[in-house]
Design a protein around this motif. Sequence first.
Motif, PDB file in Angstrom:
ATOM      1  N   GLY A  12      11.367  42.705  52.269  1.00  0.00           N
ATOM      2  CA  GLY A  12      12.134  43.474  51.285  1.00  0.00           C
ATOM      3  C   GLY A  12      11.203  44.151  50.296  1.00  0.00           C
ATOM      4  O   GLY A  12       9.984  44.154  50.475  1.00  0.00           O
ATOM      5  N   PRO A  13      11.786  44.705  49.220  1.00  0.00           N
ATOM      6  CA  PRO A  13      11.011  45.564  48.313  1.00  0.00           C
ATOM      7  C   PRO A  13      10.058  44.832  47.384  1.00  0.00           C
ATOM      8  O   PRO A  13       9.334  45.490  46.638  1.00  0.00           O
ATOM      9  N   ASN A  37       0.020  44.717  53.079  1.00  0.00           N
ATOM     10  CA  ASN A  37       0.070  45.408  51.795  1.00  0.00           C
ATOM     11  C   ASN A  37       1.484  45.307  51.247  1.00  0.00           C
ATOM     12  O   ASN A  37       2.410  44.956  51.964  1.00  0.00           O
ATOM     13  N   LEU A  38       1.662  45.666  50.031  1.00  0.00           N
ATOM     14  CA  LEU A  38       2.973  45.753  49.378  1.00  0.00           C
ATOM     15  C   LEU A  38       3.586  44.379  49.132  1.00  0.00           C
ATOM     16  O   LEU A  38       4.683  44.263  48.622  1.00  0.00           O
ATOM     17  N   ILE A  39       2.895  43.322  49.515  1.00  0.00           N
ATOM     18  CA  ILE A  39       3.404  41.980  49.231  1.00  0.00           C
ATOM     19  C   ILE A  39       2.459  41.305  48.239  1.00  0.00           C
ATOM     20  O   ILE A  39       1.256  41.218  48.472  1.00  0.00           O
ATOM     21  N   ASP A  40       3.031  40.873  47.137  1.00  0.00           N
ATOM     22  CA  ASP A  40       2.268  40.219  46.082  1.00  0.00           C
ATOM     23  C   ASP A  40       1.987  38.766  46.508  1.00  0.00           C
ATOM     24  O   ASP A  40       2.918  38.002  46.761  1.00  0.00           O
ATOM     25  N   LYS A  86       6.167  41.732  56.691  1.00  0.00           N
ATOM     26  CA  LYS A  86       5.991  43.143  56.365  1.00  0.00           C
ATOM     27  C   LYS A  86       6.786  43.465  55.106  1.00  0.00           C
ATOM     28  O   LYS A  86       7.927  43.010  54.976  1.00  0.00           O
ATOM     29  N   GLY A  87       6.233  44.269  54.220  1.00  0.00           N
ATOM     30  CA  GLY A  87       6.993  44.724  53.051  1.00  0.00           C
ATOM     31  C   GLY A  87       8.174  45.572  53.494  1.00  0.00           C
ATOM     32  O   GLY A  87       8.117  46.225  54.534  1.00  0.00           O
ATOM     33  N   GLY A  88       9.266  45.531  52.745  1.00  0.00           N
ATOM     34  CA  GLY A  88      10.439  46.356  53.061  1.00  0.00           C
ATOM     35  C   GLY A  88      11.146  45.898  54.316  1.00  0.00           C
ATOM     36  O   GLY A  88      11.265  44.703  54.579  1.00  0.00           O
TER      37      GLY A  88
END
Lengths: 228, 228
Positions: A12-13, A37-40, A86-88
């Motif tokens: 998710g976001p 990427n995109l995951i904290d 995966k992000g998103g």
Amino acid sequence: MNTPTIYLVGFGPGNPDLLTIKADRLLRETQIIFYDNLIDETTLEIYPARKVYVGKRKGRHSKHQTEINEILYKASLEYTHIVRLKGGDPLIFGRVGEEIDYLRSKGIHIEIVPGISSASASAAACGVSLTQRGISSSVAYCTGHPLQHMTIPTADTLVFFMGASTLQEIMHALVTQHRSLQTPVAIVRNASLPTQHISQHTIESIIQSKYVAQSPSIVIVGDVLINP
Amino acid sequence: MNTPTIYLVGFGPGNPDLLTIKADRLLRETQIIFYDNLIDETTLEIYPARKVYVGKRKGRHSKHQTEINEILYKASLEYTHIVRLKGGDPLIFGRVGEEIDYLRSKGIHIEIVPGISSASASAAACGVSLTQRGISSSVAYCTGHPLQHMTIPTADTLVFFMGASTLQEIMHALVTQHRSLQTPVAIVRNASLPTQHISQHTIESIIQSKYVAQSPSIVIVGDVLINP
């Protein structure tokens, strides 16, 4: 020995509240998490699994897709429960297609777990629906780059993933496609996170002000953005 | 008294495992749930809230949108925590736009909680990504009807919501748009549920066999459906 399964899971976001119950459970139960990427990283701390970063980030070794495919395959020889995070939504610009094809060719069992897309999280942040009776009967998701290799779809509402770096080119392309200069545009960064940032424009105002957006951003274009 | 909030919440494709953590928490905490078609009442039994059906279903009184708007507004005078639950992602053909506009005009506080769209759940069921490098750089979501009032977008991958009843018309329209007759088509019903059903076709095979799909179905069209 159990047959290994690789779960291709959408995170998710970014806000862990927007994980699905299934994604959260798989993350709790899994032995190893390959994340992107995109995951904290801090949001993954609650999960006991081993965590391996396989993204492409400045200042870190950048992995090619073939290398990631190999890493996932090797993990399946060692572990039985693997999460590829995966992000998103992994099914929309998540680039899982190549991983699916490779792992299937190796006979690995795969399960896909969809996630909340950044497009939906961004629209929710703007408080608008991506389709709306009488205003928009279709929505298209596309990448913002490389723009020269793609045709912008003709849907009523457009959502550009990774649209920040080519924002000016996108706006000019929309003018060429006869979109009204007054068409509203929203640029959303970090939807669902405390750092969420939304800016509202029109095609004309972005072009005239030479507006520069920060990456990564979601760019939404269409009349659904007009609040009554 | 607390200010009332109406949460417009996506239920996802039907399997409660694909609810977001936030949606599940809101459903547990809320006082009243207004729910729609496409949501199985039995999945709501675990939530203590009062449940009110406001959908449009055969054999039941069919509510108009203006009537639903009124019902939601009246609930905000009586309750402080209200969930308006929609199947799938409320922001994609969830028809929440009109409810948002109406409730905002009445000064009601609204929060949108996105859900897993049936498009993503259907693609996951097929084991394919909706976009894929070298194959599809865009995906568009559109309704299948009324087809005469809409132009089919030009994206690489197309997803038709409610596409079953106009399947033949859609296929003929795609041929008119110069899509190859060999383009693969997947028809997915009840994605994520035990009753999930997938059938694989091409544009040509659907036209030649005069294939009839059951409603509601998601129709996915595009080369991403070709598994290697």
